[in-house]
Every structure is written in C-alpha cells, then in structure tokens.
Design a protein around this motif. Structure first.
Motif, PDB file in Angstrom:
ATOM      1  N   ILE A 176       4.348   7.664  -1.472  1.00 49.70           N
ATOM      2  CA  ILE A 176       3.757   6.526  -2.185  1.00 49.70           C
ATOM      3  C   ILE A 176       2.402   6.898  -2.787  1.00 49.70           C
ATOM      4  O   ILE A 176       2.117   6.572  -3.951  1.00 49.70           O
ATOM      5  CB  ILE A 176       3.637   5.309  -1.246  1.00 49.70           C
ATOM      6  N   HIS A 177       1.588   7.586  -2.026  1.00 47.12           N
ATOM      7  CA  HIS A 177       0.280   7.994  -2.565  1.00 47.12           C
ATOM      8  C   HIS A 177       0.451   8.949  -3.756  1.00 47.12           C
ATOM      9  O   HIS A 177      -0.307   8.867  -4.731  1.00 47.12           O
ATOM     10  CB  HIS A 177      -0.573   8.646  -1.474  1.00 47.12           C
ATOM     11  N   LYS A 178       1.428   9.832  -3.670  1.00 48.01           N
ATOM     12  CA  LYS A 178       1.652  10.768  -4.778  1.00 48.01           C
ATOM     13  C   LYS A 178       2.155  10.027  -6.011  1.00 48.01           C
ATOM     14  O   LYS A 178       1.792  10.367  -7.143  1.00 48.01           O
ATOM     15  CB  LYS A 178       2.643  11.859  -4.356  1.00 48.01           C
ATOM     16  N   LEU A 190      -0.418  -0.254   3.742  1.00 49.36           N
ATOM     17  CA  LEU A 190      -0.225   0.187   2.362  1.00 49.36           C
ATOM     18  C   LEU A 190       0.808  -0.684   1.651  1.00 49.36           C
ATOM     19  O   LEU A 190       0.610  -1.089   0.493  1.00 49.36           O
ATOM     20  CB  LEU A 190       0.208   1.656   2.344  1.00 49.36           C
ATOM     21  N   TRP A 249       9.962   1.160  -6.893  1.00 47.03           N
ATOM     22  CA  TRP A 249       9.178   2.373  -7.108  1.00 47.03           C
ATOM     23  C   TRP A 249       9.413   3.040  -8.460  1.00 47.03           C
ATOM     24  O   TRP A 249       8.736   4.015  -8.789  1.00 47.03           O
ATOM     25  CB  TRP A 249       9.416   3.408  -5.994  1.00 47.03           C
ATOM     26  N   LYS A 278      -0.677  -3.973   0.787  1.00 47.51           N
ATOM     27  CA  LYS A 278      -1.600  -3.837  -0.340  1.00 47.51           C
ATOM     28  C   LYS A 278      -0.832  -3.856  -1.661  1.00 47.51           C
ATOM     29  O   LYS A 278      -1.279  -4.450  -2.655  1.00 47.51           O
ATOM     30  CB  LYS A 278      -2.385  -2.535  -0.208  1.00 47.51           C
ATOM     31  N   GLU A 315      -0.348   2.250   9.445  1.00 48.99           N
ATOM     32  CA  GLU A 315      -0.954   2.659   8.176  1.00 48.99           C
ATOM     33  C   GLU A 315      -0.015   2.361   7.003  1.00 48.99           C
ATOM     34  O   GLU A 315      -0.453   1.875   5.952  1.00 48.99           O
ATOM     35  CB  GLU A 315      -1.284   4.147   8.215  1.00 48.99           C
ATOM     36  N   LEU A 332       4.217   7.671   3.391  1.00 43.31           N
ATOM     37  CA  LEU A 332       2.794   7.611   3.039  1.00 43.31           C
ATOM     38  C   LEU A 332       2.451   8.629   1.954  1.00 43.31           C
ATOM     39  O   LEU A 332       1.786   8.300   0.961  1.00 43.31           O
ATOM     40  CB  LEU A 332       1.936   7.859   4.284  1.00 43.31           C
ATOM     41  N   VAL A 333       2.926   9.851   2.109  1.00 43.64           N
ATOM     42  CA  VAL A 333       2.639  10.881   1.111  1.00 43.64           C
ATOM     43  C   VAL A 333       3.364  10.578  -0.197  1.00 43.64           C
ATOM     44  O   VAL A 333       2.794  10.717  -1.291  1.00 43.64           O
ATOM     45  CB  VAL A 333       3.033  12.273   1.640  1.00 43.64           C
ATOM     46  N   GLU A 392       1.326   6.990  -6.759  1.00 37.92           N
ATOM     47  CA  GLU A 392       0.132   6.326  -7.287  1.00 37.92           C
ATOM     48  C   GLU A 392      -0.756   7.306  -8.048  1.00 37.92           C
ATOM     49  O   GLU A 392      -1.191   7.033  -9.179  1.00 37.92           O
ATOM     50  CB  GLU A 392      -0.673   5.699  -6.139  1.00 37.92           C
ATOM     51  N   ASP A 393      -1.049   8.451  -7.445  1.00 36.73           N
ATOM     52  CA  ASP A 393      -1.988   9.409  -8.027  1.00 36.73           C
ATOM     53  C   ASP A 393      -1.492   9.995  -9.341  1.00 36.73           C
ATOM     54  O   ASP A 393      -2.300  10.367 -10.211  1.00 36.73           O
ATOM     55  CB  ASP A 393      -2.252  10.547  -7.034  1.00 36.73           C
TER      56      ASP A 393
END
Length: 436
Positions: free
Chosen positions: A311-313, A103, A245, A106, A99, A308-309, A315-316
């Motif tokens: 990177i998503h955080k 990501l 990042w 992407k 997963e 994963l958490v 982004e959000d």
C-alpha cells in the motif's frame, strides 16, 4: 513450443485433486485446453517461466489480479522475509495488524473498524455475516460475483432442483442447503429498477455489490443504491476485492463519492500474499463480537507485513495512475489493430482491468486461436489484461506487434473459413456469468 511437462502434470493433478486446481479461473481449459503450460517454476516482474523452461510475458490476469506491483516485488518480498525470520506466527498477536488497520482507516475515513481474513471469498462471508447480525434480516440483494460460499450460491437454488444454476451459469450450488433458497436475490448493474423490485417484494437487510467492474455507473446508480439502503435500513457492502487499489489507493467507491457501510478488500492489497480486510462503520462492525467469527491464520504476520509495504509503495509511486495509463495504451492498441484488420471487437472494463471480445458467433474459437498464437510468440495472453506496475510502454509496444500478427492471421482464417483447422486443441470453455 513444448509445454508437455506442464500438460502432463495437469493430467496427473486432475486424478488426485478434484477439478485439478484450487481455483476455477486457473484451469487450463479456461485459457487453452491441452496446450496451456499450466504450472510455473518462477515469476518475476511480468515474466513467467514454466516447467519446460519457456519464458513468457504475462499479458493476461497477473495472478488473478493479485500482483499489482508485478511478480515477486523486491520491497514486498523483503518485508515478508523479515516477517518470516522474526516469526510469522506466535501465541501473541503481531503489531503489524494494528498498523495496517490504522492505514486502512486513514484511506477509508468514513470507517472506524477493521477485521482480517486471508481470501476474498471468506472476507465476503465475514462481511455478510456481520451485516446480517446487525440488521437481524436474512435476505440479501446482490450484484456481481462474490465467491463460493453458501450465502452467495443460494441464488442458484431454484424451485425445481433440476433448474439449479440457471441464474448464474457455471456456478453450481450442489451441497448448498435448499433451505437457503430465496435468501440471495440478484440484480444487474445499472438496473436500479431490478433492485427496487427486489426491495418491494422482500424484506432485505443487506445489499452487496461491486462498485464497478465492466461498466461505469449511470444515472447516479451507486448513489441511488446508497439511498435505497438508507431508506430500508440495510447494510450496504461494496466488494472491492477486484476493483480496489486500481483506480486509486483504496476503494474505487471513493472515486464515485459513495460510501458503503462495509468495504471488503483482497487480491492486490498484498501483492500475491494471502490477505483480505473487512473495513466498516463502528456500529455495524462491532456486531462481529455478537457472532462467532474467528480463525487461527487470520492472525499471521506475513499478510499484514506484505500489505503495509504494498500500500505504501502504491501511494509513493501513484501506481493507480500508471495502471490507467498503460490500460489506455492497450485499449488504443487493440482498437487500432482491429480496425486495420477489419475485425470487430468489443472492449470493456476499467482501464487497469481491460478486456476485449470478438463480436461474432465464432468468438470462443477465435479467442482460443488468439491465445494459442500469442503463446507461440511467448505471451500468456487471453481476453483480459490485469495491468501491473511492471507493465510499461515498451512491454505494451512489443505485445501489440505480436497482436498485429495474430489479428492478421485471425482475419485471414475467417475469410478462408479455416479457424478450426488452425487450432491445435479443443476450444476454450466458457467461464461463469457475472451480473456486471
């Protein structure tokens, strides 16, 4: 302020741990010799508690740039605790690594394959091994700092062994095989002529560099490096371990629209949990199967779960935009206060990794005095601030109030020639030289 428990433990550590710590950048003599608290009991947000019960606000390097969301982020910790409870290691592989690879690809649409490691230094060693295997060439041209491994420290091997370490002072190559001399060739950032000279005189198969660190690329520097790599068939590796990042969610190279063959990530991608990634083009990365690159703990579940958490955080919440905005506030504050006190300072670095320096011969003593006085006021402070998502306007405002007091004290000490009289311990030691 009493920090004696931390100081005492540091002295004990030096007797049983070579160098006292595992990381040069965490040695107390890099900050405030004989006064730095050295060890922490708890860290949360931007606050750190030491062994003596002191609470500090971290306006320094935030876990050496790892904790981009702030210390002990609740969302990341929750994911890690779940991974631990479900089993962080098994005979089978964790699905999170697939997963996470999807990501990362992407976020890096130019790339097709991913490998993992746990630290930036070993990830760079993996990238260099893959690149050398792909080109079949040994020589590397590099710019910037890239870790402790033999391939990199080979640059500090001189014809006369007594001169070892002269190119990058502070990075000693003792123990690095002398047979590697001449395989790692350094050039300075924005000095394309130095790279061209290296290429003219050597059969280079790999070019390694940080896409940005202290200065913006000038005169299409990154594009020209890319062109040189294409012309000679070299693999271009961008070390994104520090800059990644912070300017955007992903690699800083995408901000400048220059794509490498391999990008290496670490530090901030997992907010304080060990994780690194090597992302690259299929034809280059697939050569990893032709050389032995393998390690047990590269397969653990915690690193991918944390990443994963994280990177998503990022982004959000558009974390990079927040980092740049706060970094800009810090720069403006330093500049304004320095001018008010008639102090000359230099400010460098990208906004999320900003740092300043006193422009005078006494700068080491002045930096030591700055750190000492800020520590007394409850701050872990040095020349640099690695901005996190938990740093906000109020935090910067209170920090600047204290900087104002300390800059005023420093100016008075300069005028009265009393800087050394105000120091409660030795002057800070110099770090190692970078090529950026």
């Amino acid at each position: 302020m009493n920090t004696q428990n931390g100081i005492n433990l540091w002295h004990k550590a030096k007797e049983i741990i070579p160098g006292g710590t595992q990381l040069l950048s965490k040695r107390p003599d890099q900050f405030l010799p004989e006064q730095w608290p050295s060890y922490y009991k708890k860290a949360k947000g931007v606050e750190v508690w030491d062994l003596d019960g002191n609470r500090f606000v971290d306006m320094s390097i935030m876990g050496i740039g790892t904790c981009i969301l702030g210390y002990a982020d609740d969302d990341v910790n929750e994911a890690v605790k779940k991974a631990v409870d479900l089993g962080s290691m098994s005979t089978l592989n964790c699905a999170e690594e697939v997963e996470l690879a999807e990501l990362l690809l992407k976020l890096n649409p130019w790339a097709e394959m991913v490998r993992y490691a746990k630290t930036g230094g070993e990830a760079m060693a993996i990238a260099v091994r893959i690149a050398r295997a792909y080109t079949g060439k040994e020589k590397i041209a590099f710019c910037g700092y890239h870790g402790w491994q033999d391939w990199y420290l080979a640059a500090n091997l001189a014809d006369d062994a007594n001169l070892d370490g002269h190119l990058l002072p502070g990075l000693q190559p003792a123990g690095v095989p002398r047979g590697l001399k001449g395989t790692a060739l350094p050039f300075n950032y924005n000095h394309i002529n130095e790279l061209e000279d290296i290429i003219e005189k050597n059969d280079v198969g790999v070019i390694v560099m940080e896409p940005i660190r202290n200065h913006e690329p000038e005169d299409d520097f990154l594009g020209r490096v890319r062109k040189i790599a294409d012309e000679i068939g070299a693999v271009l590796i961008f070390d994104e371990i520090t800059a990644g990042w912070r300017l955007n969610v992903g690699g800083a190279h995408s901000v400048y629209n220059v794509q490498p063959d391999i990008a290496v990530y670490g530090k901030a991608m997992s907010n304080g949990f060990p994780m690194a990634a090597i992302v690259g083009r299929h034809e280059v990365m697939n050569v990893a199967q032709d050389t032995f690159i393998s390690s047990t703990y590269w397969t653990d579940r915690v690193g991918p779960a944390a990443s994963l958490v994280t990177i998503h955080k990022m982004e959000d919440n558009d974390v990079p935009a927040h980092l740049s905005r706060i970094g800009n506030l810090i720069n403006e504050g330093w500049n304004k206060i320095a001018k008010e006190h008639n102090l000359t300072i230099n400010i460098e670095g990208i906004l999320p990794l900003t740092h300043f320096g006193f422009d005078c011969e006494e700068s080491p003593a002045l930096h030591t005095l700055f750190t000492q006085e800020m520590l007394e006021r409850g701050y872990l402070a040095s020349k640099a601030v690695y901005v996190s998502y938990c740093h906000d306007e109020d935090c910067v405002g209170r920090y600047m109030e204290n900087v104002d007091e300390v800059f005023g004290k420093i100016k008075k000490a300069i005028e009265e020639n009393s800087v050394h009289d105000l120091l409660n311990g030795p002057i800070v030691t110099a770090g190692f030289k970078r090529l950026t």
